[in-house]
Write an enzyme that holds these catalytic residues in place. Structure first.
Site, PDB file in Angstrom:
ATOM      1  N   HIS A  55     -30.667  86.099  37.810  1.00 35.06           N
ATOM      2  CA  HIS A  55     -31.905  86.007  38.216  1.00 35.06           C
ATOM      3  C   HIS A  55     -32.824  84.790  38.346  1.00 35.06           C
ATOM      4  O   HIS A  55     -33.583  84.610  37.595  1.00 35.06           O
ATOM      5  CB  HIS A  55     -32.831  87.212  37.418  1.00 35.06           C
ATOM      6  CG  HIS A  55     -32.644  88.552  37.901  1.00 35.06           C
ATOM      7  ND1 HIS A  55     -32.771  89.492  36.840  1.00 35.06           N
ATOM      8  CD2 HIS A  55     -32.044  88.972  39.001  1.00 35.06           C
ATOM      9  CE1 HIS A  55     -32.533  90.702  37.494  1.00 35.06           C
ATOM     10  NE2 HIS A  55     -31.814  90.487  38.475  1.00 35.06           N
ATOM     11  N   CYS A 110     -21.743  89.676  31.726  1.00 36.90           N
ATOM     12  CA  CYS A 110     -21.717  88.991  30.461  1.00 36.90           C
ATOM     13  C   CYS A 110     -21.055  89.620  29.263  1.00 36.90           C
ATOM     14  O   CYS A 110     -21.163  91.221  29.195  1.00 36.90           O
ATOM     15  CB  CYS A 110     -23.039  88.818  30.056  1.00 36.90           C
ATOM     16  SG  CYS A 110     -23.305  87.945  28.440  1.00 36.90           S
ATOM     17  N   HIS A 138     -33.806  97.948  35.879  1.00 42.15           N
ATOM     18  CA  HIS A 138     -33.343  96.658  35.752  1.00 42.15           C
ATOM     19  C   HIS A 138     -31.622  96.961  35.725  1.00 42.15           C
ATOM     20  O   HIS A 138     -31.091  97.889  35.387  1.00 42.15           O
ATOM     21  CB  HIS A 138     -33.469  95.840  34.018  1.00 42.15           C
ATOM     22  CG  HIS A 138     -32.994  94.894  34.032  1.00 42.15           C
ATOM     23  ND1 HIS A 138     -31.818  94.500  33.713  1.00 42.15           N
ATOM     24  CD2 HIS A 138     -33.848  93.740  34.252  1.00 42.15           C
ATOM     25  CE1 HIS A 138     -31.757  93.188  33.638  1.00 42.15           C
ATOM     26  NE2 HIS A 138     -32.654  92.633  34.005  1.00 42.15           N
ATOM     27  N   GLU A 140     -29.504  95.715  34.573  1.00 44.41           N
ATOM     28  CA  GLU A 140     -28.467  95.805  33.313  1.00 44.41           C
ATOM     29  C   GLU A 140     -28.623  97.414  32.827  1.00 44.41           C
ATOM     30  O   GLU A 140     -27.611  97.872  32.246  1.00 44.41           O
ATOM     31  CB  GLU A 140     -28.827  95.045  32.241  1.00 44.41           C
ATOM     32  CG  GLU A 140     -27.995  95.098  30.929  1.00 44.41           C
ATOM     33  CD  GLU A 140     -28.404  94.406  29.737  1.00 44.41           C
ATOM     34  OE1 GLU A 140     -29.102  93.305  30.103  1.00 44.41           O
ATOM     35  OE2 GLU A 140     -28.431  94.765  28.567  1.00 44.41           O
ATOM     36  N   THR A 179     -30.217  94.011  26.560  1.00 44.34           N
ATOM     37  CA  THR A 179     -29.880  92.821  25.769  1.00 44.34           C
ATOM     38  C   THR A 179     -30.969  91.786  25.733  1.00 44.34           C
ATOM     39  O   THR A 179     -31.076  90.951  25.011  1.00 44.34           O
ATOM     40  CB  THR A 179     -28.555  91.961  26.460  1.00 44.34           C
ATOM     41  OG1 THR A 179     -28.760  91.742  27.708  1.00 44.34           O
ATOM     42  CG2 THR A 179     -27.296  92.621  26.111  1.00 44.34           C
ATOM     43  N   SER A 237     -36.654  88.346  35.953  1.00 45.44           N
ATOM     44  CA  SER A 237     -35.751  87.981  34.949  1.00 45.44           C
ATOM     45  C   SER A 237     -36.394  88.479  33.530  1.00 45.44           C
ATOM     46  O   SER A 237     -37.701  87.937  33.141  1.00 45.44           O
ATOM     47  CB  SER A 237     -35.691  86.378  34.833  1.00 45.44           C
ATOM     48  OG  SER A 237     -35.290  86.182  33.511  1.00 45.44           O
ATOM     49  N   ASN A 239     -35.601  88.329  30.382  1.00 46.40           N
ATOM     50  CA  ASN A 239     -35.874  87.601  29.320  1.00 46.40           C
ATOM     51  C   ASN A 239     -37.221  86.701  29.441  1.00 46.40           C
ATOM     52  O   ASN A 239     -37.677  86.095  28.598  1.00 46.40           O
ATOM     53  CB  ASN A 239     -34.511  86.957  28.835  1.00 46.40           C
ATOM     54  CG  ASN A 239     -34.181  85.744  29.859  1.00 46.40           C
ATOM     55  OD1 ASN A 239     -34.591  84.648  29.257  1.00 46.40           O
ATOM     56  ND2 ASN A 239     -33.283  86.030  30.726  1.00 46.40           N
TER      57      ASN A 239
END
Ligand code: SF4
Length: 323
Positions: A55, A110, A138, A140, A179, A237, A239
């Site tokens: 991202h 990942c 999201h 993920e 994560t 993003s 994180n």
């Protein structure tokens, strides 16, 4: 509004930049970008990439200029061209569909996301219902939900939901997490689940990855000594957005910027100590760009703040290492 051409401010005390470390690229992002680069070298352009590989617009634009074509779904990939799946992971149906069409595909998921996928499969094989802590929509989360059947996993986005969730009757329970969550928020949700369901199975190790935890610890450290914090990263993003929240919880103003041109000088009025960090998908070149921008407007003193040293490197998929 961007102010890259504003005149230098004079007569002000120096601006101290507290630059967090670790920051920026993690091992999973590094590997995903390398996979696309090597795929272009090996197969020649175009190489299709399903979803933004990571991202970050700067990274995506750079790879696009080198021959990557980014698409949302596999249906948009023509027959006979290679396709790469993004670092966030994909539902099982996606590689299955690619194989059915005879597409050459490379999976840049990942390894730490893949670890969560394997845990989800194991829980279902052991007849446990999964409570998954994450953010709806999201990629993920979509990828992890796509490892199991819809009735086998339930999303929990907040402490309120953890308090009220009614799992299917009878069977055992397990929880897993995205994560890239906030370490502190997740601990609160987990505490509620463990109180309500004392026999719930915990993940093997932590699901929140080392890069997310380390960057949150590092931003906490700089925020506690700063008047304000800039986080370099994209709004999609996870994180990076978490880093802004973590800094704000330390009681300072914090802002997410994509790059230097997003900096508003008025926002920095009165700031003498500015924290700077970058999300796991933001390249170091953007951090340098921000520092250079500030140097053009202030007398700047750089003060690196080193947290945990990271040495993690993930292997490339077999076959690609020798490209
Ligand atoms: Fe992997 Fe963590 Fe980086 Fe995501 S943030 S790509 S899970 S190392």
């Amino acid at each position: 509004m961007a102010q890259t051409d504003a005149p230098p401010l004079t007569g002000l005390p120096p601006l101290t930049l507290l630059i967090a470390a670790p920051r920026g690229f993690c091992a999973g992002v590094d590997r995903a970008i390398r996979i696309v680069e090597l795929a272009i070298e090996r197969y020649g352009a175009p190489v299709y990439v399903r979803h933004e590989i990571v991202h970050n617009k700067f990274v995506v634009d750079d790879l696009r200029a080198r021959g990557a074509v980014f698409v949302k779904e596999l249906d948009e990939v023509p027959d006979g061209v290679p396709v790469v799946f993004s670092a966030h992971g994909v539902p099982k149906a996606v590689p299955a569909k690619a194989a059915e069409r005879g597409l050459d595909y490379l999976d840049a998921t990942c390894p730490l996301v893949s670890k969560v996928h394997r845990q989800a499969e194991r829980h279902v094989a052991n007849h446990r219902h999964i409570l998954f802590i994450g953010h709806a929509g999201h990629p993920e989360v979509i990828g992890t939900f796509g490892q199991v059947e819809p009735g086998q996993i339930t999303l929990i986005e907040s402490a309120e939901q953890a308090e009220t969730i009614v799992p299917p009757p009878g069977g055992e329970l397990a929880y897993l997490t995205q994560t890239t969550l906030s370490v502190d928020d997740t601990a609160e949700i987990v505490a509620i689940l463990e109180r309500r369901f004392p026999h719930i199975q915990r993940p093997i190790g932590e699901d929140i990855c080392y890069a997310t935890s380390n960057r949150q610890a590092a931003v906490k450290e700089i925020a506690s000594h700063a008047d304000a914090v800039l986080v370099i990263g994209a709004p999609n993003s996870s994180n990076s957005v978490r880093l802004v929240e973590v800094a704000e919880r330390e009681g300072v103003r914090a802002r997410l910027i994509a790059r230097a041109s997003d900096i508003e000088l008025e926002w920095l009025a009165g700031v003498r100590r500015l924290g700077i960090t970058a999300g796991a998908s933001a390249p170091e070149i953007l951090v340098r760009e921000v520092v250079d921008f500030l140097r053009a407007h202030f007398e700047v003193v750089e003060e690196p703040v080193q947290g945990v040293e990271e040495r993690i490197v993930f292997k490339l998929p077999r076959g690609l290492e020798a490209a």
